[in-house]
Write a protein that holds these residues in place. Sequence first.
Motif, mmCIF file in Angstrom:
data_model
loop_
_atom_site.group_PDB
_atom_site.id
_atom_site.type_symbol
_atom_site.label_atom_id
_atom_site.label_comp_id
_atom_site.label_asym_id
_atom_site.label_seq_id
_atom_site.Cartn_x
_atom_site.Cartn_y
_atom_site.Cartn_z
ATOM 1 N N ALA A 167 168.181 10.339 30.940
ATOM 2 C CA ALA A 167 168.544 10.001 29.565
ATOM 3 C C ALA A 167 167.900 11.048 28.671
ATOM 4 C CB ALA A 167 168.054 8.603 29.202
ATOM 5 N N GLY A 168 168.711 11.992 28.203
ATOM 6 C CA GLY A 168 168.138 13.105 27.444
ATOM 7 C C GLY A 168 167.202 13.908 28.326
ATOM 8 N N THR A 169 165.970 14.094 27.882
ATOM 9 C CA THR A 169 164.985 14.866 28.646
ATOM 10 C C THR A 169 164.113 13.973 29.529
ATOM 11 O OG1 THR A 169 163.492 14.748 26.740
ATOM 12 C CG2 THR A 169 164.885 16.700 26.930
ATOM 13 N N TYR A 170 164.480 12.713 29.654
ATOM 14 C CA TYR A 170 163.716 11.759 30.464
ATOM 15 C C TYR A 170 164.449 11.508 31.785
ATOM 16 C CZ TYR A 170 161.451 10.934 25.980
ATOM 17 O OH TYR A 170 160.791 11.106 24.789
ATOM 18 N N ARG A 171 163.650 11.270 32.840
ATOM 19 C CA ARG A 171 164.215 11.072 34.174
ATOM 20 C C ARG A 171 163.538 9.862 34.821
ATOM 21 N NH1 ARG A 171 166.631 14.673 38.001
ATOM 22 N NH2 ARG A 171 166.138 14.178 40.173
ATOM 23 N N ILE A 172 164.333 8.868 35.198
ATOM 24 C CA ILE A 172 163.827 7.619 35.757
ATOM 25 C C ILE A 172 164.184 7.553 37.235
ATOM 26 C CG2 ILE A 172 163.907 5.100 35.589
ATOM 27 C CD1 ILE A 172 165.124 5.655 32.702
ATOM 28 N N SER A 173 163.188 7.272 38.079
ATOM 29 C CA SER A 173 163.419 7.148 39.515
ATOM 30 C C SER A 173 163.138 5.729 39.956
ATOM 31 C CB SER A 173 162.504 8.114 40.292
ATOM 32 O OG SER A 173 162.789 9.458 39.934
ATOM 33 N N ASP A 174 164.007 5.230 40.880
ATOM 34 C CA ASP A 174 163.930 3.821 41.251
ATOM 35 C C ASP A 174 164.497 3.633 42.650
ATOM 36 O OD1 ASP A 174 166.137 1.441 41.335
ATOM 37 O OD2 ASP A 174 164.243 0.726 40.525
ATOM 38 N N ILE A 175 163.904 2.691 43.401
ATOM 39 C CA ILE A 175 164.466 2.360 44.713
ATOM 40 C C ILE A 175 164.967 0.926 44.769
ATOM 41 C CG2 ILE A 175 163.068 4.047 45.962
ATOM 42 C CD1 ILE A 175 161.328 1.697 46.923
ATOM 43 N N GLY A 176 164.766 0.146 43.739
ATOM 44 C CA GLY A 176 165.277 -1.215 43.725
ATOM 45 C C GLY A 176 164.590 -2.049 42.659
ATOM 46 N N THR A 177 165.284 -2.291 41.558
ATOM 47 C CA THR A 177 164.676 -3.034 40.456
ATOM 48 C C THR A 177 165.736 -3.355 39.419
ATOM 49 O OG1 THR A 177 162.885 -3.013 38.845
ATOM 50 C CG2 THR A 177 164.061 -0.971 39.148
ATOM 51 N N ARG A 178 165.292 -3.960 38.314
ATOM 52 C CA ARG A 178 166.167 -4.229 37.178
ATOM 53 C C ARG A 178 165.506 -3.675 35.928
ATOM 54 N NH1 ARG A 178 167.201 -10.536 38.953
ATOM 55 N NH2 ARG A 178 168.723 -10.085 40.601
ATOM 56 N N PHE A 179 166.241 -2.854 35.197
ATOM 57 C CA PHE A 179 165.661 -2.241 34.008
ATOM 58 C C PHE A 179 166.761 -1.891 33.012
ATOM 59 C CE2 PHE A 179 166.611 1.035 37.066
ATOM 60 C CZ PHE A 179 167.079 2.116 36.333
ATOM 61 N N SER A 180 166.359 -1.708 31.760
ATOM 62 C CA SER A 180 167.288 -1.350 30.692
ATOM 63 C C SER A 180 166.850 -0.034 30.074
ATOM 64 C CB SER A 180 167.315 -2.453 29.621
ATOM 65 O OG SER A 180 168.313 -2.195 28.646
ATOM 66 N N VAL A 181 167.821 0.852 29.798
ATOM 67 C CA VAL A 181 167.533 2.170 29.222
ATOM 68 C C VAL A 181 168.342 2.334 27.940
ATOM 69 C CG1 VAL A 181 167.449 4.648 29.619
ATOM 70 C CG2 VAL A 181 167.262 3.077 31.557
ATOM 71 N N ASN A 182 167.686 2.850 26.920
ATOM 72 C CA ASN A 182 168.316 3.057 25.618
ATOM 73 C C ASN A 182 168.059 4.494 25.171
ATOM 74 O OD1 ASN A 182 169.111 3.018 22.899
ATOM 75 N ND2 ASN A 182 168.468 0.900 22.618
ATOM 76 N N LEU A 183 169.122 5.178 24.760
ATOM 77 C CA LEU A 183 169.003 6.541 24.245
ATOM 78 C C LEU A 183 169.825 6.641 22.974
ATOM 79 C CD1 LEU A 183 167.988 9.489 24.732
ATOM 80 C CD2 LEU A 183 170.197 9.905 25.856
ATOM 81 N N ALA A 184 169.149 6.921 21.844
ATOM 82 C CA ALA A 184 169.868 6.965 20.565
ATOM 83 C C ALA A 184 169.063 7.737 19.534
ATOM 84 C CB ALA A 184 170.131 5.546 20.054
ATOM 85 N N GLY A 195 160.424 -5.258 39.395
ATOM 86 C CA GLY A 195 160.153 -4.092 40.224
ATOM 87 C C GLY A 195 159.347 -3.023 39.505
ATOM 88 N N VAL A 196 159.503 -1.787 39.956
ATOM 89 C CA VAL A 196 158.736 -0.662 39.424
ATOM 90 C C VAL A 196 159.645 0.561 39.323
ATOM 91 C CG1 VAL A 196 156.751 0.863 39.780
ATOM 92 C CG2 VAL A 196 156.630 -1.517 40.529
ATOM 93 N N VAL A 197 159.478 1.348 38.261
ATOM 94 C CA VAL A 197 160.149 2.647 38.156
ATOM 95 C C VAL A 197 159.104 3.692 37.788
ATOM 96 C CG1 VAL A 197 162.319 1.591 37.397
ATOM 97 C CG2 VAL A 197 160.723 2.497 35.685
ATOM 98 N N SER A 198 159.456 4.950 38.003
ATOM 99 C CA SER A 198 158.614 6.049 37.520
ATOM 100 C C SER A 198 159.450 6.905 36.582
ATOM 101 C CB SER A 198 158.069 6.881 38.685
ATOM 102 O OG SER A 198 159.128 7.522 39.379
ATOM 103 N N VAL A 199 158.801 7.408 35.551
ATOM 104 C CA VAL A 199 159.518 8.153 34.512
ATOM 105 C C VAL A 199 158.888 9.526 34.330
ATOM 106 C CG1 VAL A 199 160.277 8.177 32.104
ATOM 107 C CG2 VAL A 199 160.059 5.983 33.326
ATOM 108 N N ASP A 200 159.701 10.560 34.495
ATOM 109 C CA ASP A 200 159.279 11.916 34.155
ATOM 110 C C ASP A 200 159.655 12.166 32.706
ATOM 111 O OD1 ASP A 200 158.286 13.359 36.654
ATOM 112 O OD2 ASP A 200 160.166 12.495 37.371
ATOM 113 N N ALA A 201 158.673 12.563 31.897
ATOM 114 C CA ALA A 201 158.898 12.754 30.470
ATOM 115 C C ALA A 201 158.401 14.124 30.046
ATOM 116 C CB ALA A 201 158.175 11.662 29.669
ATOM 117 N N PRO A 202 159.017 14.724 29.031
ATOM 118 C CA PRO A 202 158.568 16.038 28.556
ATOM 119 C C PRO A 202 157.145 15.990 28.038
ATOM 120 C CG PRO A 202 160.125 15.034 27.002
ATOM 121 C CD PRO A 202 160.147 14.203 28.239
#
Length: 311
Positions: A167-184, A195-202
């Motif tokens: 999403a833009g310059t952000y990168r979310i990695s996941d192997i099994g979960t529920r999450f919501s992403v907003n880009l605006a 669950g759990v996610v990891s986020v690469d951010a600038p």
Amino acid sequence: MDEQMLDQAIAWQAALEQDDADWDAYLAWLEADPRHREAFDSVALVDAAITDNREQIKSVLAPDLTVPADPRPNRWRPRLLWGSAIAASLAILVAGPILRSNADPVVYENGGTTNRSLALANGTSVILAPSSRIVVTGKDAGAIELARGEAYFDVRHDPGRTLTVSAGTYRISDIGTRFSVNLASGAFRVGVAEGVVSVDAPGVAKPVRLDAGHQLVGGSGPLMLVPVDVAQIGSWRSGRLSYTDAPLALVAADISRYSGKAIIVDPSVEKMHFSGSLVIGDGSKLVGDLASVMGIEAQSTGNAVRLGAVR
């Protein structure tokens, strides 16, 4: 899969199109039997394919069969398409390209006023908010780009693969979960419901780990990792916009999607954040409700509204 189970999946596909959808009951049904997810994914996959390939379908239908101009209200009447040779033919025609083995991107867009449910090839379910778009790449839908708007992801656990959502310059990695992403409007938010996610951010050396009940917010200022009520995450699916310390620019962009008006954030209030919940309804009261709660001014000019400090 038996006909009764398929009818239930069709009924849920139609129910989830409504603003008052009972998501708790849907999730309970989904988790009651592993075959329920398989049935729902099958229905949602062909639903998405039919929506995205209506012109192709029209060209091969028999003369006495038509596709309604607005198919959503009646599209999933039980047994209307399923249970006939026509269903199989349409599924092969329109779903085949989605299941192809190459890596051509597939674009899914929601230009309507209600949420849109999608089932991807890898068992991932996605709910697109209005005025939102995702781009899916790979034969197993392993890479998804949120081009704009908001999406809720329900990812089946599979240790053998990792889903990546950008999403833009952000990168979310996941192997099994529920999450919501907003880009605006340059603002980003991801909230994890399960669950759990990891986020690469600038500007961040290591990926940020996000557990259930937390959100990460980015934008013009520093990244903020804060705890949130799990019920807030993806609350727009059931008719509410809920926020915890969200940038006003992100809130304004959300309201713009539902109200159909351009929302301009004046520099006098652009650094403000909002915590609270707004009822979506038909979208017409969102701006006024936000201005009232935050103690700011909303000035309308044509089809635009400017949010600024009270004079």
